[in-house]
Design a protein around this motif. Sequence first.
Motif, PDB file in Angstrom:
ATOM      1  N   LEU A  39      36.436  11.667  50.514  1.00 11.97           N
ATOM      2  CA  LEU A  39      35.146  11.810  50.156  1.00 11.97           C
ATOM      3  C   LEU A  39      35.004  12.705  48.853  1.00 11.97           C
ATOM      4  O   LEU A  39      35.527  13.623  48.527  1.00 11.97           O
ATOM      5  N   LYS A  91      37.346  16.817  57.619  1.00 15.77           N
ATOM      6  CA  LYS A  91      37.464  15.385  57.959  1.00 15.77           C
ATOM      7  C   LYS A  91      38.069  15.365  59.431  1.00 15.77           C
ATOM      8  O   LYS A  91      39.251  15.522  59.290  1.00 15.77           O
ATOM      9  N   ALA A 143      41.615  18.607  55.720  1.00 16.45           N
ATOM     10  CA  ALA A 143      41.912  17.161  56.024  1.00 16.45           C
ATOM     11  C   ALA A 143      43.205  17.461  56.927  1.00 16.45           C
ATOM     12  O   ALA A 143      43.014  17.595  58.289  1.00 16.45           O
ATOM     13  N   ASN A 144      44.505  17.388  56.559  1.00 14.06           N
ATOM     14  CA  ASN A 144      45.623  17.522  57.390  1.00 14.06           C
ATOM     15  C   ASN A 144      46.013  19.046  57.858  1.00 14.06           C
ATOM     16  O   ASN A 144      46.619  19.390  58.490  1.00 14.06           O
ATOM     17  N   GLY A 145      45.478  19.721  57.008  1.00 10.83           N
ATOM     18  CA  GLY A 145      45.454  21.264  57.521  1.00 10.83           C
ATOM     19  C   GLY A 145      46.729  21.930  56.391  1.00 10.83           C
ATOM     20  O   GLY A 145      47.042  22.967  56.403  1.00 10.83           O
ATOM     21  N   ALA A 174      46.856  22.737  53.136  1.00 10.46           N
ATOM     22  CA  ALA A 174      46.490  23.876  52.279  1.00 10.46           C
ATOM     23  C   ALA A 174      46.191  25.081  53.333  1.00 10.46           C
ATOM     24  O   ALA A 174      46.589  26.093  52.674  1.00 10.46           O
ATOM     25  N   ASP A 214      37.725  27.380  51.898  1.00  8.36           N
ATOM     26  CA  ASP A 214      38.333  26.048  51.177  1.00  8.36           C
ATOM     27  C   ASP A 214      37.119  25.160  51.237  1.00  8.36           C
ATOM     28  O   ASP A 214      36.318  25.229  52.319  1.00  8.36           O
TER      29      ASP A 214
HETATM   30  P1  5GP Z   1      45.042  19.233  53.684  1.00  4.64           P
HETATM   31  O1  5GP Z   1      45.839  20.294  52.805  1.00  4.64           O
HETATM   32  O2  5GP Z   1      43.992  19.861  54.685  1.00  4.64           O
HETATM   33  O3  5GP Z   1      45.488  17.980  53.912  1.00  4.64           O
HETATM   34  O4  5GP Z   1      43.530  19.077  52.517  1.00  4.64           O
HETATM   35  C1  5GP Z   1      42.898  19.877  51.869  1.00  4.64           C
HETATM   36  C2  5GP Z   1      42.898  20.026  50.535  1.00  4.64           C
HETATM   37  O5  5GP Z   1      42.783  18.685  49.898  1.00  4.64           O
HETATM   38  C3  5GP Z   1      41.615  20.559  50.097  1.00  4.64           C
HETATM   39  O6  5GP Z   1      41.703  22.027  49.331  1.00  4.64           O
HETATM   40  C4  5GP Z   1      40.783  19.733  49.001  1.00  4.64           C
HETATM   41  O7  5GP Z   1      41.042  20.473  47.567  1.00  4.64           O
HETATM   42  C5  5GP Z   1      41.628  18.539  49.012  1.00  4.64           C
HETATM   43  N1  5GP Z   1      41.049  17.429  49.837  1.00  4.64           N
HETATM   44  C6  5GP Z   1      41.500  16.885  51.050  1.00  4.64           C
HETATM   45  N2  5GP Z   1      40.574  16.086  51.315  1.00  4.64           N
HETATM   46  C7  5GP Z   1      39.544  15.930  50.307  1.00  4.64           C
HETATM   47  C8  5GP Z   1      38.455  14.801  50.199  1.00  4.64           C
HETATM   48  O8  5GP Z   1      38.288  14.142  50.969  1.00  4.64           O
HETATM   49  N3  5GP Z   1      37.847  15.069  49.073  1.00  4.64           N
HETATM   50  C9  5GP Z   1      38.314  16.095  48.181  1.00  4.64           C
HETATM   51  N4  5GP Z   1      37.324  16.172  47.028  1.00  4.64           N
HETATM   52  N5  5GP Z   1      39.063  16.869  48.252  1.00  4.64           N
HETATM   53  C10 5GP Z   1      39.847  16.666  49.604  1.00  4.64           C
END
Ligand code: 5GP
Length: 195
Positions: free
Chosen positions: A20, A157, A129-131, A133, A125
């Motif tokens: 997104l 998400k 998404a998947n966690g 970060a 943050d």
């Molecule tokens: P995760 O590590 O939870 O898979 O993803 C989270 C990180 O990825 C966040 O710090 C963010 O910067 C980036 N991110 C994940 N999904 C999105 C998204 O749909 N849009 C944007 N703009 N950033 C995302």
Amino acid sequence: MKLLEERIKRDGVVKSEGVLKVDSFLNHQIDVNLIDEMGAEFARLFADAPVNKILTIEASGIGIACLVARHFGNAPVVFAKKAQSINLDGEMYSTKIQSFTHGRIFDVIVSKKFLSPEDHVLIIDDFLANGCALNGLIELVEESGATVEGIGIAVEKGFQHGGDKLREEGYHLESLAILESMDPNTGEVVFRENA
Ligand code: 5GP
């Protein structure tokens, strides 16, 4: 949080790769009033937590975290830095994080000067998404001996399930908007009730 959900519906752009884009109010141009309202909401949701420090990750978490900190007695904001290669000289906490948006693995560091066992940390943050970060940020806090008091996210998400895992692990996670689904063809976004 209705205000954020309405803004996502109005200005968010659904990309085909499960991404997104919220560049017009969160990730490139920033709506300061909106983030300030989000900070007030986090302060309400984490009212019982003795937060004395906010931790985020560069780059897009920084602006949000700074405005959120205003609602936590101007707690200092520490942001984890992404480094291409690091000299582990004992001065840094470090971990590795797989970037959702770039697919790459980054070394991520925080100076030992800025996190210690006395700290009570709220992690902030923009997206969950998947966690990956958040898991990295939690690791850095644990390495320092500080306490994770809570995790505040702007947009989760829900269909990518990082949030479900963290809740199962017992973290106090609050996301201001949780997306159940989004359709790149129609642009339609569906939110989880009571987020
Ligand atoms: P995760 O590590 O939870 O898979 O993803 C989270 C990180 O990825 C966040 O710090 C963010 O910067 C980036 N991110 C994940 N999904 C999105 C998204 O749909 N849009 C944007 N703009 N950033 C995302």
